[in-house]
Design a protein around this motif. Structure first.
Motif, PDB file in Angstrom:
ATOM      1  N   UNK A 200      -1.959  56.115 -45.405  1.00 24.99           N
ATOM      2  CA  UNK A 200      -1.350  55.255 -46.346  1.00 24.99           C
ATOM      3  C   UNK A 200      -1.918  53.929 -46.451  1.00 24.99           C
ATOM      4  N   UNK A 201      -2.804  53.285 -47.151  1.00 23.99           N
ATOM      5  CA  UNK A 201      -3.156  51.985 -46.947  1.00 23.99           C
ATOM      6  C   UNK A 201      -2.877  50.673 -48.150  1.00 23.99           C
ATOM      7  N   UNK A 202      -2.250  49.921 -47.484  1.00 23.38           N
ATOM      8  CA  UNK A 202      -1.497  49.005 -48.577  1.00 23.38           C
ATOM      9  C   UNK A 202      -2.118  47.527 -48.468  1.00 23.38           C
TER      10      UNK A 202
ATOM     11  N   UNK B  82       2.184  47.798 -51.277  1.00 19.75           N
ATOM     12  CA  UNK B  82       3.087  48.525 -50.482  1.00 19.75           C
ATOM     13  C   UNK B  82       3.998  49.317 -51.461  1.00 19.75           C
ATOM     14  N   UNK B  83       4.472  48.809 -52.425  1.00 18.54           N
ATOM     15  CA  UNK B  83       5.306  48.977 -53.341  1.00 18.54           C
ATOM     16  C   UNK B  83       5.102  50.722 -53.881  1.00 18.54           C
TER      17      UNK B  83
ATOM     18  N   UNK C 171      -6.418  62.477 -45.274  1.00 17.34           N
ATOM     19  CA  UNK C 171      -6.610  62.087 -46.529  1.00 17.34           C
ATOM     20  C   UNK C 171      -6.128  60.579 -46.855  1.00 17.34           C
ATOM     21  N   UNK C 172      -6.831  59.727 -47.568  1.00 21.28           N
ATOM     22  CA  UNK C 172      -6.498  58.377 -48.038  1.00 21.28           C
ATOM     23  C   UNK C 172      -5.728  58.146 -49.290  1.00 21.28           C
ATOM     24  N   UNK C 173      -4.447  57.322 -48.880  1.00 17.94           N
ATOM     25  CA  UNK C 173      -3.921  57.024 -50.217  1.00 17.94           C
ATOM     26  C   UNK C 173      -4.051  55.547 -50.418  1.00 17.94           C
ATOM     27  N   UNK C 174      -4.438  54.826 -51.130  1.00 18.83           N
ATOM     28  CA  UNK C 174      -4.653  53.347 -51.059  1.00 18.83           C
ATOM     29  C   UNK C 174      -4.104  52.414 -52.265  1.00 18.83           C
ATOM     30  N   UNK C 175      -3.363  51.320 -52.012  1.00 17.39           N
ATOM     31  CA  UNK C 175      -2.650  50.651 -53.480  1.00 17.39           C
ATOM     32  C   UNK C 175      -2.812  49.145 -52.879  1.00 17.39           C
ATOM     33  N   UNK C 176      -3.720  48.255 -53.423  1.00 17.54           N
ATOM     34  CA  UNK C 176      -3.781  47.071 -53.060  1.00 17.54           C
ATOM     35  C   UNK C 176      -4.777  46.342 -53.854  1.00 17.54           C
TER      36      UNK C 176
END
Ligand SMILES: Cc1cc2nc3c(=O)[nH]c(=O)nc-3n(C[C@H](O)[C@H](O)[C@H](O)COP(=O)(O)OP(=O)(O)OC[C@H]3O[C@@H](n4cnc5c(N)ncnc54)[C@H](O)[C@@H]3O)c2cc1C
Ligand code: FES
Length: 279
Positions: A121-123, A128-129, A202-207
């Motif tokens: 999980x990449x924030x 991060x939310x 597995x990558x999950x990213x938000x930013x």
């Protein structure tokens, strides 16, 4: 999708212009999936400025301590302009109009459960939310999430204790070196992926756009799937105004414009044109 007038239950100043708002809404809390967002009219009266609602990820679901059932939503608000300033100034008891939950949530393919994958999980910043509910769901499916969280300074790394309380491994980076490793969040991400090349990742990213683009590039280099939760300015949030489109490609490589509000915000990173950020 529900449109509700909600009461602000609590507001916490997290520093660095970040606020955590708790809104009372059992129905919207019950319906929310990881990665979904709500559209908040930042003023009590629908005619007050700013007229357009603003999108916010649902950071957490608050349960009723007595019944254990979903009772409310937590949203993280960074004060960056007219609408977010009004939310930052809200007081317990104030009312806001909230539409949602909406948008495509993160996907957790069945193959991740079968093969004991690691979820990275990449924030970056308020990204991060979008990731706490996902971390919880992964844990409930016995998939190990790891958190990679980057910001400019220590003060930007808000709400990290919520992830630490889940007992997950965390990797922090700051650009000024004030906390964790100095540099960009993709540094520890790529190191870990190299080290675990033989197990599924597995990558999950938000930013910010540039961070998600860098995550996409890591995913391509290592042949790892990557989902991103995109940010775009939204008008209607209902798929009508086309104000939130992002350029992408379909399976045949043909151009397409996807609406972040309807076909997103979560998308596979491989379909996005990373050279053309949304307006
Ligand atoms: C799906 C989604 C989820 C989001 N989740 C969160 C969240 O959990 N917490 C949070 O603080 N913010 C989140 N945002 C961003 C948030 O919606 C914007 O910061 C907000 O709309 C700004 O409104 P404003 O009236 O305060 O700013 P404005 O006065 O409208 O603009 C101020 C500045 O913010 C920039 N901006 C405005 N809207 C956006 C946007 N949508 N994306 C990026 N930059 C923008 C403008 O370019 C300008 O520089 C999310 C956005 C999307 C699309
Ligand atoms: S905000 Fe109108 S189509 Fe997405």
């Amino acid at each position: 999708m529900l449109d509700k007038k909600l009461k602000v239950k609590e507001i916490r100043d997290l520093g660095a212009r970040n606020y955590l708002l708790t809104l009372i809404s059992p129905e919207q809390a019950r319906l929310t999936r990881p990665g979904q967002f709500v559209m908040v009219k930042c003023s009590g009266d629908v005619q007050d400025l700013p007229l357009l609602r603003r999108p916010f990820s649902v950071f957490d679901i608050r349960n009723n301590p007595r019944t254990g059932k979903p009772a409310g939503l937590d949203i993280l608000v960074k004060n960056v302009g007219a609408g977010t300033r009004r939310l930052a100034e809200a007081r317990p008891g104030d009312e806001v109009h909230v539409l949602g939950p909406q948008g495509v949530p993160f996907r957790i393919p069945g193959s991740m459960q079968d093969r004991k994958h690691t979820a990275c999980l990449v924030a970056g910043g308020v990204g991060i939310a979008a990731l706490l509910l996902l971390a919880r769901e992964l844990i409930s499916l016995q998939i190990t999430p790891l958190l990679f969280y980057g910001g400019r300074h220590l003060a930007d790394l808000v709400l990290r204790e919520h992830f630490e309380q889940l007992g997950i491994e965390t990797f922090y980076t700051t650009e000024d070196g004030s906390y964790g490793e100095r540099g960009l969040v993709t540094l520890p991400l790529e190191r870990l992926i190299k080290a675990r090349s033989r197990v599924g990742v597995h990558i999950y990213a938000c930013g910010p756009w540039s961070m998600m683009k860098a995550c996409h590039e890591v995913s391509v280099r290592h042949g790892v799937p990557c989902e991103v939760s995109l940010e775009a300015r939204m008008g209607c949030s209902l798929g009508a105004c086309m104000g939130c489109v992002v350029h992408a490609w379909d399976q045949r490589g043909e151009d397409q414009y996807l609406r972040v509000c309807l076909e997103g915000p979560v998308m596979p990173s491989g379909i996005v044109d990373w050279n053309t950020p949304p307006l």
